[in-house]
Design a protein around this motif. Structure first.
Motif, PDB file in Angstrom:
ATOM      1  N   TYR A 125      40.195  43.332  35.417  1.00  0.00           N
ATOM      2  CA  TYR A 125      39.852  41.909  35.359  1.00  0.00           C
ATOM      3  C   TYR A 125      38.658  41.638  34.455  1.00  0.00           C
ATOM      4  CZ  TYR A 125      43.146  40.080  38.803  1.00  0.00           C
ATOM      5  OH  TYR A 125      44.279  39.662  39.450  1.00  0.00           O
ATOM      6  N   TRP A 128      36.061  38.661  34.636  1.00  0.00           N
ATOM      7  CA  TRP A 128      36.131  38.025  35.940  1.00  0.00           C
ATOM      8  C   TRP A 128      35.431  38.853  37.011  1.00  0.00           C
ATOM      9  CZ3 TRP A 128      36.775  33.187  36.806  1.00  0.00           C
ATOM     10  CH2 TRP A 128      37.560  32.417  35.947  1.00  0.00           C
ATOM     11  N   THR A 129      35.452  40.153  36.855  1.00  0.00           N
ATOM     12  CA  THR A 129      34.754  41.000  37.827  1.00  0.00           C
ATOM     13  C   THR A 129      33.252  40.756  37.760  1.00  0.00           C
ATOM     14  OG1 THR A 129      36.471  42.674  37.475  1.00  0.00           O
ATOM     15  CG2 THR A 129      34.506  43.356  38.677  1.00  0.00           C
ATOM     16  N   PHE A 132      32.472  37.320  39.099  1.00  0.00           N
ATOM     17  CA  PHE A 132      32.543  37.357  40.555  1.00  0.00           C
ATOM     18  C   PHE A 132      31.217  37.796  41.161  1.00  0.00           C
ATOM     19  CE2 PHE A 132      33.104  40.313  44.156  1.00  0.00           C
ATOM     20  CZ  PHE A 132      33.518  39.413  45.135  1.00  0.00           C
ATOM     21  N   ILE A 183      36.862  32.612  44.576  1.00  0.00           N
ATOM     22  CA  ILE A 183      37.166  33.211  43.267  1.00  0.00           C
ATOM     23  C   ILE A 183      38.328  34.191  43.385  1.00  0.00           C
ATOM     24  CG2 ILE A 183      36.280  34.745  41.461  1.00  0.00           C
ATOM     25  CD1 ILE A 183      33.528  33.480  41.914  1.00  0.00           C
ATOM     26  N   LEU A 187      42.058  33.996  41.613  1.00  0.00           N
ATOM     27  CA  LEU A 187      42.551  35.048  40.731  1.00  0.00           C
ATOM     28  C   LEU A 187      43.836  35.689  41.259  1.00  0.00           C
ATOM     29  CD1 LEU A 187      39.186  36.806  39.774  1.00  0.00           C
ATOM     30  CD2 LEU A 187      40.559  35.275  38.353  1.00  0.00           C
ATOM     31  N   CYS A 188      44.023  35.659  42.571  1.00  0.00           N
ATOM     32  CA  CYS A 188      45.194  36.297  43.186  1.00  0.00           C
ATOM     33  C   CYS A 188      46.304  35.300  43.503  1.00  0.00           C
ATOM     34  CB  CYS A 188      44.781  37.054  44.441  1.00  0.00           C
ATOM     35  SG  CYS A 188      43.699  38.461  44.106  1.00  0.00           S
ATOM     36  N   LEU A 272      40.862  42.945  42.010  1.00  0.00           N
ATOM     37  CA  LEU A 272      39.700  42.522  41.229  1.00  0.00           C
ATOM     38  C   LEU A 272      38.829  43.701  40.816  1.00  0.00           C
ATOM     39  CD1 LEU A 272      38.035  40.032  40.204  1.00  0.00           C
ATOM     40  CD2 LEU A 272      36.750  40.199  42.341  1.00  0.00           C
TER      41      LEU A 272
END
Length: 292
Positions: A125, A128-129, A132, A183, A187-188, A272
């Motif tokens: 990711y 995004w990781t 997060f 978040i 994302l999921c 993630l």
């Protein structure tokens, strides 16, 4: 409103103003990646090592201290060539040449920098990781501040940080859980289980963030200083602003390395933190499109 209540909020405008400058710059570098992200990490790392050396009143013009200031960058260079284990050895072992006090700074600051490189470039990711963990740390700090100032109550650890309360700690964990869970849920693909898993992991991460914050407060109290620096209005030094993120990034990077392979935890948001095979990384000194 009493004068005491007014004074308790007096640093809020400075905090907001600082955030309005720091967050857009950091977000741009995280999203764009490449040398922007690496450059930001280098600048912050050097600033933190300077503040760490100043905390212990080290002579910045001493050649050993001067090497210490850029020592994390040596580890970053190794990591960006795909040599993660040597990078860890450089950070955790070779740094003993600087003495125990500076060695601890190398482990914490260098370890956090390596972790942030790993999370940005070696997780599926990618940006995004990192977004997060930054969002969870900001939520933990912001909700703790608001809840603590609003509700007050018993002090969390008055001998370490007199301003922190149990209400603030609980508020921080709730904020971290809600923001992080949201978040991961996004994302999921809106899975309820992903929100639950993300919220629980974010709350644990919020605890780690508070431990990082309290640890720096304890260090400063033992050294008899209020702030690590004065560069960031409303916060103090760079270490003061990023103390929670240091420990959180190391914690999350470690979890990403030990999570079971496969998609068993995907429905709970585990995707993630899933990582790429180390062999998939190419050296950074090739075209930077591989890091976007």
């Amino acid at each position: 409103m009493t004068n005491k209540t007014k004074s308790s909020w007096q640093d809020l405008p400075l905090r907001i103003a600082s955030a309005l400058v720091i967050i857009p710059v950091a977000l741009f570098c995280i999203v764009y990646g490449g040398w922007f992200y690496i450059g930001l990490l280098v600048i912050i790392s050097v600033a933190m090592t300077v503040e760490w050396a100043n905390l212990f009143k080290a002579n910045l013009f001493n050649y050993r201290v001067a090497i210490f200031l850029i020592w994390p960058l040596v580890a970053y260079a190794a990591a960006l060539q795909g040599m993660w284990f040597p990078a860890l050895v450089i950070t955790g072992c070779f740094a003993f040449i600087f003495g125990s006090k500076l060695w601890l700074g190398s482990v914490v600051i260098g370890g956090a920098g390596l972790s942030l490189l790993w999370l940005r470039f070696m997780t599926f990711y990618e940006m995004w990781t990192v977004i997060f963990i930054v969002a969870v740390v900001i939520a933990s700090d912001s909700f703790a501040y608001i809840a603590g100032k609003t509700f007050g109550g018993p002090k969390l650890m008055p001998s370490v940080s007199p301003g922190k309360t149990w209400s603030g700690a609980v508020g921080g964990l709730i904020g971290a859980g809600c923001v992080g869970g949201g978040i991961v849920w996004f994302l999921c693909g809106g899975l309820t289980t992903a929100f639950i898993g993300g919220a629980l992991f974010s709350a644990v991460t919020g605890i780690v963030a508070q431990i990082g914050d309290l640890s720096e407060s304890k260090l400063k109290r033992e050294l008899g200083v209020k702030d690590s620096g004065k560069i960031i209005p409303g916060h103090g030094g760079v270490l003061d602003r990023f103390d929670a993120l240091l420990l959180v990034s190391i914690f999350v990077a470690f979890i990403s390395c030990v999570l079971p392979t496969g998609n068993a935890l995907d429905k709970w948001g585990g995707a993630l933190l899933s990582t790429k095979p180390v062999g998939d990384q190419q050296p950074i000194f090739v075209p930077l499109t591989i890091f976007r």
